[in-house]
Design a protein around this motif. Structure first.
Motif, short mmCIF file in Angstrom:
data_model
loop_
_atom_site.label_atom_id
_atom_site.label_comp_id
_atom_site.label_asym_id
_atom_site.label_seq_id
_atom_site.Cartn_x
_atom_site.Cartn_y
_atom_site.Cartn_z
N SER A 1 -3.75 13.63 -0.87
CA SER A 1 -3.20 12.32 -0.84
C SER A 1 -4.26 11.09 -1.23
N ALA A 2 -3.50 10.19 -1.66
CA ALA A 2 -4.58 9.09 -1.76
C ALA A 2 -3.60 7.68 -1.45
N VAL A 3 -4.47 6.82 -0.83
CA VAL A 3 -3.70 5.37 -0.46
C VAL A 3 -4.07 4.52 -1.56
N ALA A 4 -3.40 3.74 -2.19
CA ALA A 4 -3.66 2.63 -3.29
C ALA A 4 -2.67 1.47 -2.98
N LYS A 5 -2.97 0.39 -3.69
CA LYS A 5 -1.95 -0.64 -3.84
C LYS A 5 -1.04 -0.32 -5.10
N ALA A 6 0.18 -0.43 -4.67
CA ALA A 6 1.13 -0.46 -5.98
C ALA A 6 1.30 -1.87 -6.77
N VAL A 7 1.06 -1.42 -8.12
CA VAL A 7 1.16 -2.45 -8.92
C VAL A 7 2.34 -2.34 -9.94
N PHE A 8 3.18 -2.99 -10.08
CA PHE A 8 4.47 -2.79 -11.00
C PHE A 8 4.33 -3.10 -12.07
N SER A 9 4.43 -2.27 -13.02
CA SER A 9 4.33 -2.37 -14.52
C SER A 9 5.27 -1.63 -15.40
N ASN A 10 5.85 -2.53 -16.32
CA ASN A 10 6.62 -1.80 -17.28
C ASN A 10 6.02 -1.10 -18.33
N TYR B 1 1.02 -1.19 0.08
CA TYR B 1 -0.03 -0.03 0.01
C TYR B 1 0.99 1.15 -0.11
N VAL B 2 0.67 2.24 -0.81
CA VAL B 2 1.44 3.26 -1.05
C VAL B 2 0.53 4.66 -0.99
N GLU B 3 1.23 5.84 -0.70
CA GLU B 3 0.62 6.87 -0.56
C GLU B 3 1.02 7.78 -1.47
N CYS B 4 0.20 8.28 -2.42
CA CYS B 4 0.84 9.30 -3.41
C CYS B 4 0.23 10.60 -2.96
N TYR B 5 1.07 11.58 -2.86
CA TYR B 5 0.64 12.72 -2.12
C TYR B 5 1.43 14.02 -2.80
N ASN B 6 0.92 15.15 -2.53
CA ASN B 6 1.67 16.39 -2.79
C ASN B 6 0.99 17.70 -1.98
N ASP B 7 1.08 18.76 -2.32
CA ASP B 7 0.65 19.70 -1.26
C ASP B 7 -0.89 19.90 -1.15
N ARG B 8 -1.55 19.36 -2.04
CA ARG B 8 -3.03 19.52 -2.01
C ARG B 8 -3.76 18.41 -1.13
N LYS C 1 -8.26 3.40 1.32
CA LYS C 1 -7.82 3.27 2.72
C LYS C 1 -7.57 4.45 3.39
N ALA C 2 -7.23 5.50 2.51
CA ALA C 2 -7.14 7.05 3.03
C ALA C 2 -7.02 7.85 1.81
N GLY C 3 -7.67 8.95 1.92
CA GLY C 3 -7.44 10.07 0.88
C GLY C 3 -8.38 9.69 -0.40
N GLY C 4 -8.16 10.32 -1.38
CA GLY C 4 -8.77 10.12 -2.74
C GLY C 4 -8.17 10.69 -3.94
N TRP C 5 -8.23 10.10 -4.96
CA TRP C 5 -7.47 10.63 -6.10
C TRP C 5 -7.54 11.94 -6.36
N SER C 6 -8.83 12.51 -6.29
CA SER C 6 -8.94 13.76 -6.76
C SER C 6 -8.56 14.73 -5.82
N ASN D 1 2.35 4.52 5.57
CA ASN D 1 2.49 4.21 7.10
C ASN D 1 1.27 4.45 7.61
N GLU D 2 0.33 3.32 7.71
CA GLU D 2 -0.98 3.34 8.29
C GLU D 2 -1.03 4.01 9.81
N GLY D 3 -1.84 5.07 9.99
CA GLY D 3 -1.49 5.57 11.09
C GLY D 3 -0.55 6.79 11.54
N GLY D 4 0.48 6.57 10.63
CA GLY D 4 1.67 7.46 10.91
C GLY D 4 1.46 8.84 10.05
N GLY D 5 2.15 9.75 10.48
CA GLY D 5 1.92 11.03 9.81
C GLY D 5 2.93 10.95 8.56
N ARG D 6 3.14 12.20 7.88
CA ARG D 6 4.17 12.38 7.04
C ARG D 6 5.47 12.58 7.57
#
Ligand SMILES: Nc1nc2c(c(=O)[nH]1)N[C@H]1C(S)=C(S)[C@@H](COP(=O)(O)OP(=O)(O)OC[C@H]3O[C@@H](n4cnc5c(=O)[nH]c(N)nc54)[C@H](O)[C@@H]3O)O[C@H]1N2
Ligand SMILES: Nc1nc2c(c(=O)[nH]1)N[C@H]1C(S)=C(S)[C@@H](COP(=O)(O)OP(=O)(O)OC[C@H]3O[C@@H](n4cnc5c(=O)[nH]c(N)nc54)[C@H](O)[C@@H]3O)O[C@H]1N2
Ligand code: SF4
Ligand SMILES: [Mo]
Length: 839
Positions: A774-783, A765-772, A802-807, A834-839
């Protein structure tokens, strides 16, 4: 299947089976041993009855996937037991997909809203605590709010927002009539508007004799087979426009080549003869490089340029305007006609072109010069073609290769294919989803004009999408159009923050959303949850399920599902009107939007305007004199089920855009150069002089955010792009168990190189984030994903993450001309969650 958060849609394996059982309990999966898609897809002949007592109604599947497939809606004992493929009048459009086959799950969705819900007193918006109220209470409260808000802040303080949840005549007309009578404001969606604006800018709009407006005007997809090559510019056809994939495949079987230009090695790319991987946000440059090769090889179609484009028009260096006869001191001659749009008298003041070194009115020059300059009393003038050529020559394949990361060889190869006309350029909505996106469309069309690759079978650029306008405008605005504001959704945050719009005070205090889920499907969720919604005194959502947007409402109204009312779908890629029969009664306490609006109107003292029921409204809309003249009345629709509103026949005589060489522009020609660029919609932003200058011709400038030169890139070095998954249309079908089994939870595709550099393993599970956000989703490796890019399938409700949302990650910044949602112009970083953890 993993657990996902949220009470609405978090389905565990046990929960999923339980839900399936519950649905089967109401007779959902007729004859099927389980929820397997194969069983759902059992073949049905048109009109076939499965057994005694079964009735089959004509349904129309009508999300904005562009398909508008016709369905058999099978009903037993008053319950829909199955949906299957129904015949379209044109065979090539008879089709269905896994979403069309799984409607039973949407109708009997345990999450379906059953009765009006009011936000529980003392709870925060979005907290998800509701109390059941009666329709009478709900509508009385809404009417009281509308009246008190309009009395305090002005009529325009009440705003209605819609998007593309359901483009049908009944729903649209009912709300339009109410908005007009209330003088309320409208918040218009800014979806795909880069492409729409870009096309309109250079080629204008096409209005068919059958009152169809081709919003996206290209050759019909059934014409692709007439091309030597199909070049796909950022379209995910196998998944997002699945209804067209068979047409592309059939063309390929007939020998047509397929090339895909996309940063991602998509499913379509995997089926293509050639894939060109491009750096996101740089398509305009690649098109210029191809034009550069066209000039190098002398392959331009001079005759087409001369006759059908502004190439021979002279442009004044001082004003940027085309030279007209009045510039030579000859007064314009009144014609006696009045322009219906502007009310101004039409004068004869022809464009002047060069012929044999002299200036003559364009109609008098059979072979005007497209190259050359002229001194107009001291003002230097050059042909528009000279200006275009100058721009083209700046972009050599070698220079463009460095920026786009497309090899010089690939540029030449692609140019060769483009020059071997006819070529069907299939543009998707990826390239336009950047701040510079409209220019990708403008440049693509310009490339085609340069090659004369327009107006002929197999020769096309763009997309294809129509809307029928032959509705009864007296019904939709009985006392004239609303005096409220028309605010583009990307600008709503600014309007709320400044209290101003179009130079006027604008206090928007109430928002009613229908056929829309903007907190999920529009950019920057926090702009909605933290700025727009908190500024509202009252928020209403009409939907059939608890969406992200509905969660933030004060009052949620349950609407009837698509097969619970009669409707006419009036838009889409087949450019037809479609008749949807009522198959069952609305479930629970749900009501059609038309009925909700009528009942509310009684409480607002507008009852005299809303005396018609749903069926009568449709008759009022289509039984017009024009409808009768065109053979498009409600009786016709009820009988024929589908009526095409553009001339021709999809199979034997497909629509060919710009066939007569005429364009819906001011000059009637293809305008790769524009004298006076205008914005698509008024906003709080005025274009700067540089932007106006830039807008005259297709022009490349970097995306606003997603570009390495951007300072932010140091902090957020990944471009975040979305794709449309085959399991949802936007946020619709999000809770259908049979599809969730195949696609259980949000994931993000990442190149292993980027993942490993961040210590991310496949499946983390990864968190994609920026200043606006974040969204948590499963990482899928893809070439298949370019390094430096992340791709997420869109349309999950926030409650399914699990947390956040893409938009949360995208921004409401917009280009002042195109006024578009920049869904892909987004930078971010990714890390292990990091579930429950901050940035
Ligand atoms: N299943 C399903 N179907 C749908 C929808 C849905 O939600 N689900 N939505 C419907 C709607 S409203 C729309 S507008 C259409 C959209 O139809 P498409 O545009 O075909 O759909 P997308 O998946 O957005 O695909 C865009 C493609 O553009 C690529 N791309 C991104 N950036 C660039 C770029 O800079 N240059 C180039 N060349 N390519 C780029 C992406 O990698 C992606 O493959 O789909 C419709 N159909
Ligand atoms: N990240 C990202 N986001 C995107 C895009 C992207 O490329 N990337 N693409 C965007 C594009 S192009 C589009 S077109 C939008 C679509 O954006 P939306 O139109 O907001 O999306 P939908 O989820 O299709 O529909 C919204 C709601 O309409 C409801 N609805 C359906 N029928 C009816 C009805 O008859 N009455 C009422 N009252 N409600 C109804 C549905 O239940 C649904 O909850 O999404 C956009 N969002
Ligand atoms: S979701 Fe689109 S493609 Fe699928 S059946 Fe419905 S209209 Fe057709
Ligand atoms: Mo769209």
């Amino acid at each position: 299947m993993s657990e996902t958060k949220g009470s609405c849609v978090g389905l565990t394996r046990r929960g999923f089976l339980k839900t399936t059982g519950a649905v089967a309990g109401v007779g959902a999966v007729a004859g099927a041993g389980g929820p397997a898609l194969q069983a759902l897809a059992a073949a049905y002949e048109p009109g076939q009855k499965e057994g005694d007592g079964e009735q089959v109604f004509r349904g129309v599947c009508r999300p904005n996937c562009f398909g508008f497939c016709h369905l058999n809606v099978h009903v037993r004992d008053g319950k829909v037991v199955k949906t299957s493929r129904a015949p379209y009048n044109e065979d090539c459009y008879t089709r269905i997909c896994q979403r069309g086959l799984s409607h039973v799950y949407r109708i009997y969705d345990p999450e379906r809203l059953q009765h009006p819900l009011r936000r529980a007193e003392g709870t925060e918006r979005g907290a998800g605590e509701w109390e059941r109220v009666s329709w009478d209470e709900a509508l009385s409260e809404i009417a009281e709010k509308i009246q008190s808000i309009q009395a305090h802040y002005g009529e325009g303080a009440v705003a209605f927002l819609t998007a593309s949840g359901n483009q049908s005549a009944g729903i649209t007309s009912a709300y339009s009539r109410l908005i007009a009578l209330l003088n309320a404001s409208s918040v218009s969606a800014c979806l795909d508007m880069g492409s729409y604006y870009g096309m309109q800018a250079v080629a204008g709009l096409y209005i068919s004799p059958l009152m169809g407006l081709q919003m996206w005007e290209g050759n019909e997809p059934t014409d692709a087979k007439n091309a030597k090559s199909i070049v796909v510019w950022g379209a995910n056809i196998t998944d997002a426009q699945v209804q067209n994939w068979h047409l592309i495949k059939e063309a390929m079987q007939g020998g047509t080549k397929l090339v895909v230009v996309d940063p991602v090695f998509t499913q379509v790319a995997s089926k293509a003869d050639k894939w060109v991987s491009i750096r996101p946000g740089s398509d305009t440059l690649l098109k210029y490089a191809i034009m550069n090769v066209v000039l190098e090889k002398g392959a331009q179609d001079v005759d087409y340029l001369r006759q059908h484009t502004v190439a021979p028009f002279l442009v004044r260096e001082d004003t940027g305007m085309f030279v007209r006869r009045s510039d030579m001191g000859i007064e314009p001659v009144p014609t006696g006609d009045v322009d219906a749009a502007t009310g101004r008298e039409i004068v004869d003041d022809p464009y002047m072109v060069l012929s044999g070194g002299a200036l003559v009115p364009v109609s008098e020059a059979s072979e005007p010069e497209i190259e050359g300059s002229y001194d107009l009393g001291g003002v230097p003038c050059r042909t528009a073609y000279e200006l275009l050529k100058e721009e083209i020559l700046k972009h050599t394949p070698e220079e463009v290769s460095k920026i786009t990361e497309v090899s010089v060889e690939d540029i030449y190869e692609l140019a060769d294919m483009c020059m071997d006309t006819p070529v069907y350029h299939y543009e998707g909505y990826g390239p336009q989803a950047y701040n510079n996106g409209a220019h990708a469309t403008m440049a693509g069309l310009t490339l085609c004009a340069l090659l004369g690759n327009l107006g002929k079978p197999g020769a096309s650029y763009g997309a294809f999408w129509g809307v029928h306008m032959g509705v009864n405008s007296v019904y939709t605005a009985p006392n004239g159009p609303s005096k409220g504001f028309s605010i583009p959704s990307v600008d709503l945050k600014n309007v709320v923050e400044t209290g101003q719009f179009a130079g006027q005070k604008a206090d928007i205090k109430m928002l009613w959303m229908y056929s829309a889920n903007p907190l999920n499907t529009h950019t920057d969720t926090h702009a909605w949850t933290d700025v727009i919604i908190p500024a509202m005194d009252y928020v209403v959502v009409a939907d059939s399920v608890m969406t992200d947007s509905a969660r933030y409402a004060d009052m949620v109204l349950p609407i009837a599902q698509w097969f619970e009312l009669e409707e006419v779908a009036n838009a889409g890629q087949c450019s037809s009107l479609h008749h949807n029969e009522k198959a069952i009664e609305p479930l629970y306490e749900s009501k059609p939007d038309t009925q909700i609006v009528s009942e509310l109107a009684q409480k607002l003292g507008l009852g005299e305007y809303f005396t018609l029921n749903n069926e009568e409204i449709l008759e009022e809309m289509y039984n017009t004199d024009m409808g009768k003249a065109l053979g498009i009345t409600m009786d016709d629709l009820r009988e024929k089920k589908q009526i095409r509103f553009i001339p021709g026949d999809a199979e034997t005589d497909p629509h060919i855009a710009y066939k007569d060489g005429a364009f819906g522009t001011a000059s009637g020609r293809f305008e790769f150069y524009r004298e006076a660029p205008t914005v698509r919609a008024l906003t709080t932003k005025a274009p700067t002089p540089e932007e106006i200058e830039r807008e005259r011709m297709p022009h490349w400038f970097p995306p606003l955010e997603a570009w390495p030169e951007n300072e932010l890139y140091k902090k957020y070095p990944l471009v975040l792009m979305s794709e449309r998954p085959r399991f949802r249309v936007h946020s619709q079908w999000f809770s259908v168990p049979v599809l969730r089994e195949l696609d259980p939870e949000p994931y993000v595709k990442i190149n292993p190189v980027d993942a490993e550099a961040r210590g991310i393993s496949d499946g983390d599970y990864v968190e994609c984030y920026n200043d606006r956000g974040s969204a948590v989703a499963k990482a899928v490796f893809s070439n298949a994903i370019r390094p430096g890019v992340l791709v997420y399938p869109k349309g999950w409700q926030m409650t399914q993450h699990k947390a956040g949302g893409w938009s949360e990650l995208s921004s409401t910044e917009f280009d002042a001309f195109a006024v578009n949602n920049n869904f892909m112009d987004v930078l971010c970083e990714v890390r292990v969650w990091n579930e429950g953890g901050g940035r």
